[in-house]
Scaffold this active site. Structure first.
Site, PDB file in Angstrom:
ATOM      1  N   PHE A  47       0.832  -1.203   0.000  1.00 49.58           N
ATOM      2  CA  PHE A  47       0.000   0.000   0.000  1.00 49.58           C
ATOM      3  C   PHE A  47       0.870   1.257   0.000  1.00 49.58           C
ATOM      4  O   PHE A  47       0.605   2.217  -0.740  1.00 49.58           O
ATOM      5  CB  PHE A  47      -0.915  -0.020   1.233  1.00 49.58           C
ATOM      6  CG  PHE A  47      -2.139   0.847   1.122  1.00 49.58           C
ATOM      7  CD1 PHE A  47      -2.030   2.227   1.069  1.00 49.58           C
ATOM      8  CD2 PHE A  47      -3.409   0.290   1.080  1.00 49.58           C
ATOM      9  CE1 PHE A  47      -3.155   3.039   0.972  1.00 49.58           C
ATOM     10  CE2 PHE A  47      -4.541   1.085   0.989  1.00 49.58           C
ATOM     11  CZ  PHE A  47      -4.409   2.469   0.937  1.00 49.58           C
ATOM     12  N   PHE A  48       1.928   1.252   0.803  1.00 54.32           N
ATOM     13  CA  PHE A  48       2.821   2.409   0.842  1.00 54.32           C
ATOM     14  C   PHE A  48       3.529   2.600  -0.501  1.00 54.32           C
ATOM     15  O   PHE A  48       3.699   3.734  -0.961  1.00 54.32           O
ATOM     16  CB  PHE A  48       3.850   2.253   1.960  1.00 54.32           C
ATOM     17  CG  PHE A  48       3.324   2.592   3.328  1.00 54.32           C
ATOM     18  CD1 PHE A  48       3.023   3.906   3.661  1.00 54.32           C
ATOM     19  CD2 PHE A  48       3.135   1.602   4.285  1.00 54.32           C
ATOM     20  CE1 PHE A  48       2.549   4.233   4.928  1.00 54.32           C
ATOM     21  CE2 PHE A  48       2.667   1.913   5.554  1.00 54.32           C
ATOM     22  CZ  PHE A  48       2.368   3.228   5.883  1.00 54.32           C
ATOM     23  N   PHE A  94      -7.346   7.092   3.183  1.00 54.56           N
ATOM     24  CA  PHE A  94      -6.623   6.483   4.306  1.00 54.56           C
ATOM     25  C   PHE A  94      -7.062   5.040   4.523  1.00 54.56           C
ATOM     26  O   PHE A  94      -6.495   4.322   5.337  1.00 54.56           O
ATOM     27  CB  PHE A  94      -6.841   7.294   5.586  1.00 54.56           C
ATOM     28  CG  PHE A  94      -5.745   7.119   6.600  1.00 54.56           C
ATOM     29  CD1 PHE A  94      -4.583   7.875   6.525  1.00 54.56           C
ATOM     30  CD2 PHE A  94      -5.863   6.192   7.614  1.00 54.56           C
ATOM     31  CE1 PHE A  94      -3.559   7.714   7.444  1.00 54.56           C
ATOM     32  CE2 PHE A  94      -4.842   6.021   8.552  1.00 54.56           C
ATOM     33  CZ  PHE A  94      -3.685   6.784   8.456  1.00 54.56           C
ATOM     34  N   ARG A 137       9.999   7.635   6.519  1.00 51.72           N
ATOM     35  CA  ARG A 137       9.031   8.215   5.574  1.00 51.72           C
ATOM     36  C   ARG A 137       8.720   9.669   5.922  1.00 51.72           C
ATOM     37  O   ARG A 137       8.334  10.442   5.041  1.00 51.72           O
ATOM     38  CB  ARG A 137       7.759   7.371   5.601  1.00 51.72           C
ATOM     39  CG  ARG A 137       6.772   7.666   4.499  1.00 51.72           C
ATOM     40  CD  ARG A 137       5.613   6.684   4.515  1.00 51.72           C
ATOM     41  NE  ARG A 137       4.681   6.985   3.443  1.00 51.72           N
ATOM     42  CZ  ARG A 137       4.768   6.519   2.199  1.00 51.72           C
ATOM     43  NH1 ARG A 137       5.765   5.727   1.862  1.00 51.72           N
ATOM     44  NH2 ARG A 137       3.864   6.841   1.287  1.00 51.72           N
TER      45      ARG A 137
END
Length: 360
Positions: A94-95, A197, A337
């Site tokens: 997902f990231f 999200f 990140r």
């Protein structure tokens, strides 16, 4: 300092900037991590390499420091190891997907995004047909989804797919807004943020972690649903608070603070204050919703085998909703990140591949 012991409370030596510090999280939401975490990190790192989601040099240099597995190991406590591994790999995917989406916007690649969007929709409905797709992102998505689909009955799979189709479309709306430089209004943004999200995806994944598919009457119980929503809203809004300075500097349009500045006429300082107010209210409201959800769990135990099973599953899910607060909080202060000040180029994360990817 990482202190990951078998589900025990862990201390941290990370310094949190005063503007981002939330004493109530540090004091009242003890941090715990799944005892499988060390193997989880190792296996997800290997999976990123095998699926070609990140170049080998970037995996070696950045994967562990990004703390993606730490985030999931702090959330889904009690999950069987294979369930947690599947969730962690999906989360890492997902990231990477989020980074591809961002780079397609930054580098003006709307056709690449359109193609990827369509392929993800297709792979979500038939993952077994996409395990060897030429676009590594699509193939890895198919692999992770197929593994997640193995744990609970078809009805859960269908719900997960329905929720993720909505996430893909929300990412498309964000793409259009960012290309146009359009800042959504506050209410529009809040609704869109619940999808970008992936609020209901992370909530869905509480169920395989607890080993039980919850019936609609349980999932939609007001106390349970409110606790689930508040845990996710906290994460999204706290992310916005942490990201606000760099996103203003980068002419971003998707941040609650930016919507408040643009549409409510707030100054930057007032927007930060309003974000913190909403976040702190969210925590307080969760504590009340948590109590009500635990009372609901007690009511489910009617003495029958099924009643005991559902009661235990709801307790596990609500307990993990609480874990989401601490794991999200510390993730933002430990993950590379968010350490923008250490990047050579503040507009380009050092762990991303800027090249266009996928079969043309």
């Amino acid at each position: 300092m990482h202190a990951f012991s078998g589900g025990a409370t862990s201390a941290t030596a990370v310094a949190v900037p005063p503007s981002l510090a939330l004493p109530v999280i540090e004091d009242a939401f003890p941090r715990r991590l799944h005892p499988y975490w060390p193997r989880l990190q190792e296996n997800t790192r290997r999976w990123l390499l095998e699926k070609r989601l990140m170049p080998p040099d970037k995996v070696r240099e950045y994967a562990d420091n990004l703390c993606y597995t730490d985030l999931m190991a702090g959330y889904y406590l009690g999950a069987p190891d294979d369930v947690l591994q599947a969730i962690a790999d999906y989360s890492a995917w997902f990231f990477v997907w989020d980074d591809r989406h961002d780079r397609d916007i930054v580098h003006g690649r709307p056709e690449d995004w359109r193609r990827l969007r369509q392929r993800l929709h297709t792979a979500l409905d038939a993952p077994e047909d996409h395990l060897h797709h030429k676009d590594a992102l699509v193939a890895a998505f198919a692999d992770s989804v197929l593994r997640l689909y193995a744990f609970l009955p078809a009805a859960w799979n269908q719900r997960f797919a329905r929720h993720f189709h909505e996430v893909i479309e929300a990412y498309d709306r964000e793409f259009a807004n960012r290309v146009a430089g359009r800042v959504p209004g506050v209410e529009e943004y809040l609704a869109l943020r619940r999808l970008t999200f992936a609020h209901w995806i992370w909530t869905d994944l509480l169920e395989p972690s607890a080993g039980c598919q919850l019936p609609d009457a349980v999932r939609k119980n007001p106390a349970f649903r409110r606790a689930a929503l508040l845990s996710q809203e906290f994460a999204a809004w706290y992310n916005d608070l942490c990201s606000l300075p760099k996103e203003i500097a980068g002419d971003e349009v998707h941040n609650l603070g930016i919507s408040l500045i643009t549409h409510s006429g707030l100054t930057l300082e007032e927007a930060v204050e309003e974000l913190r107010r909403r976040i702190e209210n969210c925590i307080a409201e969760f504590i009340e919703a948590e109590r009500e959800a635990m009372e609901f769990a007690g009511e489910l135990d009617d003495g029958s085998v099924r009643g005991k099973e559902l009661s235990a599953a709801v307790r596990t899910c609500v307990g993990n909703m609480r874990n989401w607060f601490s794991t999200v909080y510390w993730f933002h202060h430990e993950s590379g990140r968010y350490m923008v000040d250490t990047w050579e180029d503040r507009s380009t994360p050092p762990y991303v591949n800027n090249e266009a990817a996928g079969e043309k």
